[in-house]
Design a protein around this motif. Structure first.
Motif, PDB file in Angstrom:
ATOM      1  N   ALA A  47       0.819  -1.221   0.000  1.00  0.00           N
ATOM      2  CA  ALA A  47       0.000   0.000   0.000  1.00  0.00           C
ATOM      3  C   ALA A  47       0.850   1.267   0.000  1.00  0.00           C
ATOM      4  O   ALA A  47       0.559   2.229   0.699  1.00  0.00           O
ATOM      5  N   GLY A  48       1.930   1.245  -0.774  1.00  0.00           N
ATOM      6  CA  GLY A  48       2.739   2.449  -0.945  1.00  0.00           C
ATOM      7  C   GLY A  48       3.791   2.690   0.120  1.00  0.00           C
ATOM      8  O   GLY A  48       4.456   3.720   0.114  1.00  0.00           O
ATOM      9  N   ARG A  49       3.932   1.745   1.063  1.00  0.00           N
ATOM     10  CA  ARG A  49       4.933   1.932   2.113  1.00  0.00           C
ATOM     11  C   ARG A  49       5.878   0.752   2.173  1.00  0.00           C
ATOM     12  O   ARG A  49       5.490  -0.373   1.834  1.00  0.00           O
ATOM     13  N   ILE A  50       7.094   1.009   2.626  1.00  0.00           N
ATOM     14  CA  ILE A  50       8.033  -0.091   2.812  1.00  0.00           C
ATOM     15  C   ILE A  50       7.736  -0.726   4.165  1.00  0.00           C
ATOM     16  O   ILE A  50       7.776  -0.053   5.199  1.00  0.00           O
ATOM     17  N   VAL A  51       7.393  -2.014   4.139  1.00  0.00           N
ATOM     18  CA  VAL A  51       7.117  -2.685   5.408  1.00  0.00           C
ATOM     19  C   VAL A  51       8.358  -3.404   5.909  1.00  0.00           C
ATOM     20  O   VAL A  51       8.466  -3.718   7.095  1.00  0.00           O
ATOM     21  N   SER A  52       9.290  -3.659   5.000  1.00  0.00           N
ATOM     22  CA  SER A  52      10.524  -4.302   5.434  1.00  0.00           C
ATOM     23  C   SER A  52      11.608  -4.054   4.394  1.00  0.00           C
ATOM     24  O   SER A  52      11.344  -4.079   3.189  1.00  0.00           O
ATOM     25  N   LEU A  53      12.789  -3.789   4.875  1.00  0.00           N
ATOM     26  CA  LEU A  53      13.935  -3.614   3.978  1.00  0.00           C
ATOM     27  C   LEU A  53      15.049  -4.469   4.567  1.00  0.00           C
ATOM     28  O   LEU A  53      15.541  -4.184   5.663  1.00  0.00           O
ATOM     29  N   GLU A  54      15.383  -5.534   3.872  1.00  0.00           N
ATOM     30  CA  GLU A  54      16.324  -6.480   4.480  1.00  0.00           C
ATOM     31  C   GLU A  54      17.135  -7.205   3.420  1.00  0.00           C
ATOM     32  O   GLU A  54      16.830  -7.127   2.222  1.00  0.00           O
ATOM     33  N   ARG A  55      18.149  -7.910   3.869  1.00  0.00           N
ATOM     34  CA  ARG A  55      18.931  -8.724   2.952  1.00  0.00           C
ATOM     35  C   ARG A  55      18.090  -9.929   2.575  1.00  0.00           C
ATOM     36  O   ARG A  55      17.258 -10.400   3.368  1.00  0.00           O
ATOM     37  N   VAL A  56      18.315 -10.449   1.388  1.00  0.00           N
ATOM     38  CA  VAL A  56      17.463 -11.537   0.904  1.00  0.00           C
ATOM     39  C   VAL A  56      17.623 -12.783   1.775  1.00  0.00           C
ATOM     40  O   VAL A  56      16.666 -13.540   1.971  1.00  0.00           O
ATOM     41  N   ILE A  57      18.793 -12.961   2.354  1.00  0.00           N
ATOM     42  CA  ILE A  57      19.017 -14.131   3.208  1.00  0.00           C
ATOM     43  C   ILE A  57      18.092 -14.091   4.439  1.00  0.00           C
ATOM     44  O   ILE A  57      17.552 -15.105   4.860  1.00  0.00           O
TER      45      ILE A  57
END
Lengths: 263, 300
Positions: free
Chosen positions: B206-216
């Motif tokens: 919905a237009g917001r970043i809910v998580s920003l993380e490494r793929v691992i």
């Protein structure tokens, strides 16, 4: 030919350009072909003259009908051809930036280091060339008919008439372009532009219905094209300047909006 | 100053009262493949279009190669290759002619790289664009993005409509780009694509970043629905002791469960018995979002 936005747009407009060009040429051929037959029968010529007399009450004085240039101008260039050219300009200017396919293509092009103004100008230039080519083909047809049937048209005045027609069409094209950029919808652009064309026509014809409304004509774009019989009188440069100025205003307005809006 | 390929700060875009994206902050490093993952209408395409200055943000700023992307729009676009989600149905032009047109705006066009990729993707550049299949057009879309050897590739749903062979070639191509030290930002709704190709992922909802993380890290949250058929009756207890299994059931000799993250213990436990069949289905984007919601990460 070197690939460019101009050539891409010109190619995409090729089919409609040929169809409209052929259609208008066929119509003009018919008109110029009719004149000798009508002029040969004085009764028929009188009837045509009196029929046009009432039409001229609306259109203003467009000169005598029963003369080669009067006949061609009254039948062809007073209303039918300018309206058809205006329609062509509106229909195809409206698709330059406001159809879904064009939007997708523009997204691809503008992801390149291509300035927005250049994209828009190249697209518009392709349409301008189409309009000029249509007008040039009509001029060539008039010149040919004049030489074949000894109509005695003034080739210079013919060129000025067609220049005036091109300027009128450009004005409508510029307006449709600006509306298209603003509305982002081809349908809404066509609706709005055709509405304005109809209003322009009504404003031009209204003084013929009721006297004292002559000033209304100056609000109509058609007034800056129709000014007596252009085929015999030549161009009113003041009116031509108004058409050029309006076209410029429309295109610049469209450009400013396009530079600042989302794609 | 740290050299970043992309730096987006509090990027916000409203379309009238409707939110496109809000307060997106992320960066992309050189040689990184960065994924934007989210369902339809999450704001992925809006984000990519803002990066390219096709859409202007309501608030926030974007720096590409440490340059403001609005003030240096043309300069920045020379260094980006973009494959939009849709490819135009160009008439009367072959793929090659279209490439020549697009390359004419790029001072550093390199046809050999584009032709090499076209060959890898099994794309005939001499076919008129409107005669290409949807998959063919998507291949051409990827090829046109790389014609000037850009430092940054921005790809919107790049693997959509590609056949299995082309997907493989596309994956190899992305790995080669990363190996060359170039960066990629790709928007997708495919979890598999993120797992396979990306180094980091921003999950949009919905237009917001809910998580920003490494793929691992992201992989450790993924759910897989597993069905294991055994050749004999087995006890349920050893499987109940595995902490990352959910919805565990045993019906006759068929075990069904949902694995969250690492499936190693499940496989080793199942390996103690004779397995006759194994079906594993990765979760879809909606299930991932639900998982984030249940964890309380997501706030609308």
């Amino acid at each position: 030919m070197r690939p460019s936005v101009f050539t891409l747009t010109f190619n995409s407009l090729l089919k409609p350009f040929l169809l409209w060009g052929l259609g208008l040429s066929a119509f003009l051929l018919l008109v110029t072909g009719l004149y000798p037959a009508i002029a040969a029968f004085p009764d028929l010529a009188d009837w045509v003259q009196s029929s046009f007399h009432s039409l001229q009450a609306f259109l203003g004085n467009t000169g005598p009908v029963i003369s080669p240039d009067g006949f061609v101008f009254n039948l062809g260039f007073s209303l039918v051809i300018p309206l058809a050219c205006s329609l062509f300009a509106i229909l195809y200017a409206s698709q330059l930036v406001s159809t879904q396919d064009e939007r997708v293509m523009m997204e691809l092009l503008l992801s390149r280091p291509l300035p927005r103004w250049r994209l828009l100008m190249e697209k518009f230039a392709a349409l301008v060339l189409d309009i000029l080519l249509i007008c040039a083909s009509l001029w060539a047809l008039l010149a040919w008919r004049s030489s074949v049937q000894s109509f005695g048209f003034n080739l210079g005045n013919q060129a000025l008439l067609l220049l005036s027609l091109a300027l009128l069409s450009l004005c409508w094209a510029g307006m449709a372009l600006a509306i298209g950029i603003l509305t982002r919808s081809r349908v809404r652009t066509i609706q709005a532009s055709l509405g304005l064309l109809a209003i322009s026509l009504l404003l031009y014809l209204a003084p013929g219905v009721s006297g004292g409304l002559e000033w209304l004509r100056s609000l109509s774009l058609l007034a800056y094209y129709l000014n007596g019989n252009l085929l015999s009188m030549g161009l009113n440069w003041g009116h031509a300047a108004v058409l050029v100025a309006l076209s410029t205003v429309f295109v610049v307005t469209g450009l400013v909006i396009f530079q600042n809006r989302d794609l | 100053m740290r050299h970043l390929i992309v730096r987006a700060e509090k990027l916000t875009k409203f379309y009238g009262p409707q939110r496109g994206i809000e307060d997106l902050t992320f960066d992309v490093e050189p040689g990184e493949v960065f994924g934007l993952l989210g369902p339809a209408s999450a704001g992925k395409t809006t984000t990519l279009r803002i990066l390219l200055d096709l859409v202007r943000p309501t608030r926030g700023s974007v720096y590409l190669f440490n340059l403001d992307n609005r003030k240096n729009s043309l300069l920045v676009r020379r260094r980006i290759g973009y494959a939009p989600a849709e490819f135009p149905p160009v008439r009367r032009q072959t793929g090659r002619q279209l490439l020549h047109l697009l390359a004419s705006f790029q001072p550093t066009a390199n046809y050999s790289a584009a032709e090499e990729l076209a060959a890898c993707l099994n794309l005939n550049l001499d076919v008129p664009v409107h005669n290409l299949s949807v998959g063919g057009r998507q291949k051409l879309n990827l090829v046109q993005a790389t014609i000037h050897q850009p430092e940054l590739l921005v790809l919107d749903e790049p693997s959509r409509c590609l056949d299995a062979e082309a997907r493989l070639a596309y994956s190899r191509w992305i790995h080669a780009i990363r190996a060359e030290g170039r960066s990629v930002v790709l928007a997708t709704s495919s979890l598999a694509e993120i797992e396979r190709l990306c180094d980091r992922v921003a999950i949009l909802w919905a237009g917001r970043i809910v998580s920003l993380e490494r793929v691992i890290q992201f992989k450790s949250r993924l759910l897989r629905r597993v069905e294991i058929r055994f050749a004999e009756q087995i006890p349920l207890e050893p499987f109940m002791a595995i902490p990352n299994l959910q919805d565990l059931t045993l019906e006759r000799s068929t075990l069904r469960c949902t694995v969250k993250g690492d499936p190693d213990r499940l496989i080793k436990t199942a390996g103690q018995y004779r397995v006759s069949d194994l079906i594993c289905k990765a979760s879809n984007i909606d299930e991932v979002m639900r998982a984030y919601y249940e964890e309380g990460t997501y706030a609308a």
